[in-house]
Structure formats: structure tokens, C-alpha cells
Design a protein around this motif. Sequence first.
Motif, PDB file in Angstrom:
ATOM      1  N   ASP A   1      40.284  42.172  27.626  1.00  0.00           N
ATOM      2  CA  ASP A   1      40.240  42.614  26.235  1.00  0.00           C
ATOM      3  C   ASP A   1      41.403  43.552  25.912  1.00  0.00           C
ATOM      4  O   ASP A   1      42.006  43.475  24.826  1.00  0.00           O
ATOM      5  N   GLU A   2      41.756  44.420  26.854  1.00  0.00           N
ATOM      6  CA  GLU A   2      42.819  45.403  26.625  1.00  0.00           C
ATOM      7  C   GLU A   2      44.223  44.786  26.676  1.00  0.00           C
ATOM      8  O   GLU A   2      45.125  45.234  25.962  1.00  0.00           O
ATOM      9  N   LEU A   3      44.398  43.759  27.526  1.00  0.00           N
ATOM     10  CA  LEU A   3      45.743  43.253  27.809  1.00  0.00           C
ATOM     11  C   LEU A   3      46.079  41.929  27.135  1.00  0.00           C
ATOM     12  O   LEU A   3      47.246  41.531  27.135  1.00  0.00           O
ATOM     13  N   LYS A   4      45.109  41.209  26.617  1.00  0.00           N
ATOM     14  CA  LYS A   4      45.381  39.881  26.071  1.00  0.00           C
ATOM     15  C   LYS A   4      46.467  39.943  25.006  1.00  0.00           C
ATOM     16  O   LYS A   4      46.505  40.860  24.179  1.00  0.00           O
TER      17      LYS A   4
ATOM     18  N   LYS B   1      46.410  28.661  28.368  1.00  0.00           N
ATOM     19  CA  LYS B   1      45.212  28.452  29.176  1.00  0.00           C
ATOM     20  C   LYS B   1      44.666  29.766  29.710  1.00  0.00           C
ATOM     21  O   LYS B   1      45.397  30.687  30.051  1.00  0.00           O
ATOM     22  N   ILE B   2      43.345  29.817  29.796  1.00  0.00           N
ATOM     23  CA  ILE B   2      42.642  30.830  30.575  1.00  0.00           C
ATOM     24  C   ILE B   2      42.116  30.101  31.796  1.00  0.00           C
ATOM     25  O   ILE B   2      41.419  29.086  31.672  1.00  0.00           O
ATOM     26  N   VAL B   3      42.472  30.567  32.980  1.00  0.00           N
ATOM     27  CA  VAL B   3      42.036  29.889  34.201  1.00  0.00           C
ATOM     28  C   VAL B   3      41.081  30.803  34.955  1.00  0.00           C
ATOM     29  O   VAL B   3      41.405  31.963  35.244  1.00  0.00           O
ATOM     30  N   ILE B   4      39.906  30.273  35.255  1.00  0.00           N
ATOM     31  CA  ILE B   4      38.918  30.988  36.059  1.00  0.00           C
ATOM     32  C   ILE B   4      38.901  30.355  37.438  1.00  0.00           C
ATOM     33  O   ILE B   4      38.654  29.159  37.582  1.00  0.00           O
ATOM     34  N   GLY B   5      39.201  31.137  38.453  1.00  0.00           N
ATOM     35  CA  GLY B   5      39.186  30.647  39.825  1.00  0.00           C
ATOM     36  C   GLY B   5      37.997  31.216  40.569  1.00  0.00           C
ATOM     37  O   GLY B   5      37.545  32.339  40.293  1.00  0.00           O
ATOM     38  N   HIS B   6      37.502  30.456  41.552  1.00  0.00           N
ATOM     39  CA  HIS B   6      36.298  30.928  42.247  1.00  0.00           C
ATOM     40  C   HIS B   6      36.214  30.348  43.654  1.00  0.00           C
ATOM     41  O   HIS B   6      36.792  29.307  43.955  1.00  0.00           O
ATOM     42  N   GLY B   7      35.486  31.047  44.505  1.00  0.00           N
ATOM     43  CA  GLY B   7      35.207  30.575  45.853  1.00  0.00           C
ATOM     44  C   GLY B   7      33.776  30.082  45.928  1.00  0.00           C
ATOM     45  O   GLY B   7      32.909  30.794  46.449  1.00  0.00           O
TER      46      GLY B   7
ATOM     47  N   MET C   1      31.000  34.249  33.242  1.00  0.00           N
ATOM     48  CA  MET C   1      32.271  34.732  32.715  1.00  0.00           C
ATOM     49  C   MET C   1      32.733  33.885  31.534  1.00  0.00           C
ATOM     50  O   MET C   1      33.163  34.423  30.500  1.00  0.00           O
ATOM     51  N   ALA C   2      32.648  32.565  31.667  1.00  0.00           N
ATOM     52  CA  ALA C   2      33.079  31.672  30.592  1.00  0.00           C
ATOM     53  C   ALA C   2      32.217  31.856  29.355  1.00  0.00           C
ATOM     54  O   ALA C   2      32.731  31.881  28.223  1.00  0.00           O
ATOM     55  N   ALA C   3      30.897  31.994  29.552  1.00  0.00           N
ATOM     56  CA  ALA C   3      29.988  32.163  28.416  1.00  0.00           C
ATOM     57  C   ALA C   3      30.274  33.473  27.682  1.00  0.00           C
ATOM     58  O   ALA C   3      30.269  33.516  26.436  1.00  0.00           O
ATOM     59  N   THR C   4      30.545  34.527  28.422  1.00  0.00           N
ATOM     60  CA  THR C   4      30.855  35.822  27.806  1.00  0.00           C
ATOM     61  C   THR C   4      32.141  35.749  27.000  1.00  0.00           C
ATOM     62  O   THR C   4      32.232  36.279  25.882  1.00  0.00           O
ATOM     63  N   LEU C   5      33.148  35.091  27.555  1.00  0.00           N
ATOM     64  CA  LEU C   5      34.424  34.944  26.852  1.00  0.00           C
ATOM     65  C   LEU C   5      34.255  34.157  25.554  1.00  0.00           C
ATOM     66  O   LEU C   5      34.775  34.553  24.495  1.00  0.00           O
ATOM     67  N   LYS C   6      33.530  33.045  25.622  1.00  0.00           N
ATOM     68  CA  LYS C   6      33.360  32.214  24.428  1.00  0.00           C
ATOM     69  C   LYS C   6      32.510  32.908  23.373  1.00  0.00           C
ATOM     70  O   LYS C   6      32.746  32.752  22.162  1.00  0.00           O
ATOM     71  N   GLU C   7      31.520  33.663  23.833  1.00  0.00           N
ATOM     72  CA  GLU C   7      30.676  34.384  22.881  1.00  0.00           C
ATOM     73  C   GLU C   7      31.495  35.413  22.106  1.00  0.00           C
ATOM     74  O   GLU C   7      31.282  35.616  20.901  1.00  0.00           O
ATOM     75  N   LYS C   8      32.450  36.031  22.783  1.00  0.00           N
ATOM     76  CA  LYS C   8      33.230  37.087  22.142  1.00  0.00           C
ATOM     77  C   LYS C   8      34.438  36.556  21.388  1.00  0.00           C
ATOM     78  O   LYS C   8      34.795  37.083  20.321  1.00  0.00           O
ATOM     79  N   TYR C   9      35.074  35.501  21.925  1.00  0.00           N
ATOM     80  CA  TYR C   9      36.359  35.059  21.370  1.00  0.00           C
ATOM     81  C   TYR C   9      36.323  33.667  20.742  1.00  0.00           C
ATOM     82  O   TYR C   9      37.315  33.232  20.168  1.00  0.00           O
ATOM     83  N   GLY C  10      35.211  32.965  20.858  1.00  0.00           N
ATOM     84  CA  GLY C  10      35.084  31.668  20.218  1.00  0.00           C
ATOM     85  C   GLY C  10      35.108  30.493  21.183  1.00  0.00           C
ATOM     86  O   GLY C  10      35.626  30.585  22.302  1.00  0.00           O
TER      87      GLY C  10
END
Length: 290
Positions: free
Chosen positions: A223-226, A234-240, A249-258
Motif C-alpha cells: 500500500d505504501e510503495l505501489k 503484473k502482481i505476482v504472488i509466489g509460494h512454497g 492475500m489475493a482476496a485481500t488485494l482484490k477487495e481493496k483495489y478491485g
Amino acid sequence: MLRFFADTDCDVTLEIAKKYGCDLVSFPYEMKGELVYPYVDFEEFNDKEYYSILRGGYIPSTSALNEYDWTKAFEPAFAAGDDIIYFHYSRNLSASFNMMDKAVADLLAKYPGRKFYGYDTKSMTIGALAMIIELLELWKAGKSAEELLAAADEICPKYATYFFSDDLKFFRKSGRVSNFSGILGNLVGIKPIIYMSEQGTMENIGKIRGTKNAINTILNHFDELKAPDFKNHKIVIGHGDSPELVEKMAATLKEKYGDDLDIMVCPVNPTAGAHCGPDTIGITFYAIHR
């Protein structure tokens, strides 16, 4: 012709390489006494199986590429009369690139007139992947090597990457994270927040207790740096092997930013995964700075 090279430590998969027609350098890892080259010894990475083995206590090791490996990767292109542009992960994370320099110098002497453009993204895994996909799109559109390098100079410093892992022993063994020595023992619930610096190093910038708090901390950095135009990238979410954390994480981002966010999800490649371990989650996004 200009040939585009990327590597597996940048989370570039065989599927992506085939889609764009780029060449892929494979960085190996050791699994139970056997050296494995991603997308050479297998076509698709089974991240669930791999991270399940790591959850069982096994920690793979990794090794640098030698001059022969680099010669084997690049010589066919030079022999065919092609030039090479190679966007790779951070030099500050591997001695492999010193060996690459020696191999390339010998090849250019052997094939006079050929050109080699190497570019250090000063990132790795999802951070490098986001940049490389943008550059691949430009390459397929017919941009020259000089235009690609100029574009890289513009976008590479602006892709920020933040992540954390659930198990400290993988970071501790890797020795690749700066400011990590202060985290002693296997502190239950502590999540070190790591980011890729402008110098291409992994830096520990905080110790957060609890997964929920760690995710919120990363999203606060988002939120501070975007950048103002972050939705154009692209926003890339990486995971193990952390699908539930990815979903949160994806749901939170979409809820806040669309819902129009361009979110790409990918498992962390096995070579890098040997250093961060299972239940890692991180995000790369277009920022005002790293």
C-alpha cells in the motif's frame, strides 16, 4: 537474430519459455544425492511433492554453474550466428555469474562478431519473473537489444518483492539473507520479513509474530510503495505450496483495489525453494521504488 535467455531461478518455467520462444538456463539442486536440473530432468514442477519432502525435514542443497555449463548453454546460439540477451537473477546471490563471464569471454573470442548482452535484474524468483515477462512481451514485439536494455533500466528498479517463510531453518542454512543472525533458535510463530534490495541482496527488515500479521505487514508495504500505475503491471504472488495463504492475500488485494488486478500466482522454483522452504509466500508489484 537476437535470442532471449532467462533462467529457472527467475521462476521462468518451460511453459513460459515455450510460449515466448526464449531459451532457458537451468540452475540445479540436489535431492537425496541426485543433481536435478529443472525443466531438463522434468517438464513440469510438482511443487506439492517437492515441498512435502522439505516439510519432512530434508533440506536440498544447490550448486553454482561452471564454465562448461555456461558454454553448453550459450554456444549453440553463437554457432548458429545469433546474438544473446540474457536477463538473470542477482549476481550478489551466486558465484555462477563469475563463471559465466569467463565462458562468454572465451565464446566471443571463438565466434567474432557475435554479441552478448547480460543484464542483472538484481532480483530473483517472482521479482525477476515479473520483469522478464514484460521484457519478453517487448522482445516478441520486435524491440532491439538496446531497447530491451533501456526498458530493463526503467522497470527493474521499480519491481518490489517482499516475502516470508514459515520455517527459519531454510533461511538460516542458506546464509543468503542479510541481518538474519539476530534471529536465534526456532522461534515459534516468528516470521522474518525479507525484501530484495536495490543491490540485489535479500534483507531481513523485521520480525513479525504470526502469519496473519506477517501478511498484513507485506500488504502494508504494498500500500505504501505501489506506483500510481501499478494496475498496468503484473502482481505476482509466489509460494512454497501455500495455496491457502495465496488465496487470502489475493482476496485481500482484490477487495481493496478491485477485481481488475492482473494477479499471477506461481510456485517458487525448487532451486530457490531449497533456501526459503515450504509455506513461503511473497509478492512482487510495480512500486515507486523497491
